[in-house]
Every structure is written in structure tokens, then in C-alpha cells.
Design a protein around this motif. Structure first.
Motif, short mmCIF file in Angstrom:
data_model
loop_
_atom_site.label_atom_id
_atom_site.label_comp_id
_atom_site.label_asym_id
_atom_site.label_seq_id
_atom_site.Cartn_x
_atom_site.Cartn_y
_atom_site.Cartn_z
N GLY A 24 68.72 -4.97 34.90
CA GLY A 24 67.63 -4.94 33.92
C GLY A 24 67.60 -6.22 33.09
N VAL A 25 68.77 -6.68 32.69
CA VAL A 25 68.87 -7.92 31.92
C VAL A 25 68.47 -9.12 32.78
N VAL A 26 68.97 -9.16 34.00
CA VAL A 26 68.65 -10.28 34.91
C VAL A 26 67.14 -10.37 35.13
N PHE A 27 66.50 -9.24 35.41
CA PHE A 27 65.06 -9.25 35.68
C PHE A 27 64.25 -9.61 34.44
N TYR A 28 64.65 -9.09 33.30
CA TYR A 28 63.93 -9.39 32.06
C TYR A 28 63.96 -10.90 31.78
N MET B 252 77.17 -15.38 30.13
CA MET B 252 77.17 -14.87 31.50
C MET B 252 75.98 -15.36 32.31
N ASN B 253 75.14 -16.18 31.68
CA ASN B 253 73.96 -16.67 32.38
C ASN B 253 74.05 -18.13 32.75
N ASP B 254 75.19 -18.77 32.51
CA ASP B 254 75.34 -20.15 32.93
C ASP B 254 75.29 -20.20 34.46
N PRO B 255 74.56 -21.19 35.00
CA PRO B 255 74.46 -21.29 36.46
C PRO B 255 75.81 -21.53 37.11
N ILE B 256 76.05 -20.86 38.22
CA ILE B 256 77.24 -21.11 39.03
C ILE B 256 76.79 -21.29 40.47
N ASP B 257 77.56 -22.04 41.22
CA ASP B 257 77.24 -22.27 42.63
C ASP B 257 78.16 -21.39 43.48
N LEU B 258 77.54 -20.56 44.31
CA LEU B 258 78.30 -19.64 45.16
C LEU B 258 77.88 -19.88 46.60
N PHE B 259 78.68 -20.61 47.34
CA PHE B 259 78.39 -20.92 48.75
C PHE B 259 77.01 -21.54 48.90
N GLY B 260 76.66 -22.42 47.98
CA GLY B 260 75.38 -23.10 48.06
C GLY B 260 74.22 -22.36 47.42
N GLY C 244 58.29 -5.54 35.28
CA GLY C 244 58.23 -4.29 36.03
C GLY C 244 59.60 -3.94 36.58
N GLY C 245 60.27 -4.94 37.13
CA GLY C 245 61.62 -4.73 37.66
C GLY C 245 62.61 -4.35 36.58
N ALA C 246 62.47 -4.98 35.39
CA ALA C 246 63.36 -4.67 34.28
C ALA C 246 63.13 -3.24 33.79
N ALA C 247 61.86 -2.87 33.63
CA ALA C 247 61.54 -1.51 33.20
C ALA C 247 61.99 -0.49 34.24
N LEU C 248 61.85 -0.87 35.50
CA LEU C 248 62.27 0.01 36.59
C LEU C 248 63.75 0.34 36.49
N GLN C 249 64.55 -0.62 36.05
CA GLN C 249 65.99 -0.38 35.93
C GLN C 249 66.29 0.69 34.88
N VAL C 250 65.48 0.72 33.81
CA VAL C 250 65.64 1.75 32.79
C VAL C 250 65.32 3.12 33.40
#
Length: 198
Positions: free
Chosen positions: A49-53, A1-9, A59-65
Motif C-alpha cells: 500500500g505504501v509502495v503504490f501510494y 526504506m525508499n532509497d534506491p538499491i540495485d538488485l541484479f540490475g 487504486g492499487g494503494a486503496a486496494l491494499q487496504v
């Protein structure tokens, strides 16, 4: 789910895109004062949380928890936090609550930024510390249906746009720009619906 995709540039990933959609639904439901917003908040917090980690935004990942925990509490508050354990009304914060919120933001900033600077490899400890602390304050005010939560979110979201652009999370930067607009709508809407407006 982390493979790059192009979405409207905009280069993104499937997980960031899913998180984006869930987060928008969350805020729209919050503006409308629909308690199901908290369910979407829980799921979007988990995915973000996964995206930020993975982006070294610890900090953003921990914040999601923390958001997941606060979302469970906030859901209960909205349904049973009123004076008679009924629906919690929208109200404005007292000066004392605002002073406590400001103090909590400042103390949280110092503690979180210090921790991130000394114990992680993040390259943005101070911006992340400031925004993480502000997000905690905003989430707690939201859980208690305080109108001023939207002011906090406007400030935080504007600054997050810059941070996410810097970190290459361009779709999330767009999301937070959308959040600024939604938070402005939320502020106006909640003020009109507050039970204690002058």
C-alpha cells in the motif's frame, strides 16, 4: 526504506523488496491451501500500500487496504466457512457466481476508473481501474476457495506486469510475472483438489 538499491540490475527499494518476498510467500501458501497465507497477505498488503501510494497508483494503494479487510474475512472463511462451520473446501463456481463476478468486475471498473480519472492525479486511471476491480473479484473468489480465482489472477497479473513496467516498479513487474506462473500452478492444483470436479 525508499532509497534506491540495485538488485541484479533491477532498481528497487527495501520496502518494495520486502513486499515482494511477503507476496511470494502469500501466494505459495495459498496454492498449498495453508490458512497462514492470510497473515502474510495482510502484512504484504500493508507494505505494498505504501509502495503504490508513493508511485501515484492510488487504486492499487486503496486496494491494499481492502485486501487487508478481505484477508481477515478470508482467513475466517478458510477456517470456519464450511457447511458445519469447519474448514472450507475448494470448489468450482456456479455459472451464476461467474456471471455475478463478471458483472462486478465491469461495474467496479467503471466506478473505480471514473473516480481515479476525476479525483486523483494518476496517469493510468483506466488500466488501474480495470485491474483494481479484477483484483477485488479475484480476492473474493479466493476467500471463498473458488478454483476460478486463479483464472482471474492470471488475467490480472499479466496486465499488471505491463503497468508496473510503465510505472518503473520493475521488481514488482517481475513479481507479477512470477505470479502468472504461480497462479497457473494454483489453478491446476486447486482443480485437482476441488470437491466438486466432474
Amino acid at each position: 526504506m525508499n532509497d534506491p538499491i540495485d538488485l541484479f540490475g533491477i532498481t528497487t527499494s527495501s520496502l518494495e523488496l520486502i513486499s515482494f518476498v511477503l507476496a511470494v510467500i502469500t501466494v505459495v501458501l495459498n496454492i498449498r491451501r495453508v490458512h497462514w497465507a492470510w497473515l502474510f497477505s495482510i502484512v504484504s498488503s500493508a507494505t505494498y500500500g505504501v509502495v503504490f501510494y508513493q508511485s501515484l497508483l492510488y487504486g492499487g494503494a486503496a486496494l491494499q487496504v481492502v485486501f487487508i479487510v478481505v484477508s481477515v474475512w478470508g482467513w475466517h472463511q478458510w477456517l470456519h466457512g464450511g457447511d458445519k462451520h469447519d474448514l472450507l473446501p475448494v470448489t468450482r463456481s456456479s455459472k451464476q457466481v461467474l456471471l455475478w463476478a463478471g458483472a462486478a468486475w465491469a461495474v467496479g471498473f467503471v466506478l473505480i476508473a471514473g473516480f481515479l480519472d476525476h479525483y486523483t492525479d494518476t496517469d493510468v486511471p483506466y488500466p488501474e481501474g480495470f485491474l483494481t476491480a479484477g483484483s477485488l473479484v479475484g480476492q473474493l473468489l479466493l476467500a471463498r476457495k473458488k478454483v476460478e480465482n486463479w483464472i482471474v489472477w492470471i488475467i490480472v497479473d499479466v496486465l499488471y506486469v505491463g503497468l508496473f513496467v510503465f510505472k518503473g516498479l520493475n521488481l514488482t513487474a517481475v513479481l507479477y510475472a512470477v505470479f502468472v506462473v504461480l497462479a497457473s500452478i494454483g489453478l491446476s492444483t486447486w482443480y485437482r483438489h476441488s470437491s466438486d470436479k466432474p
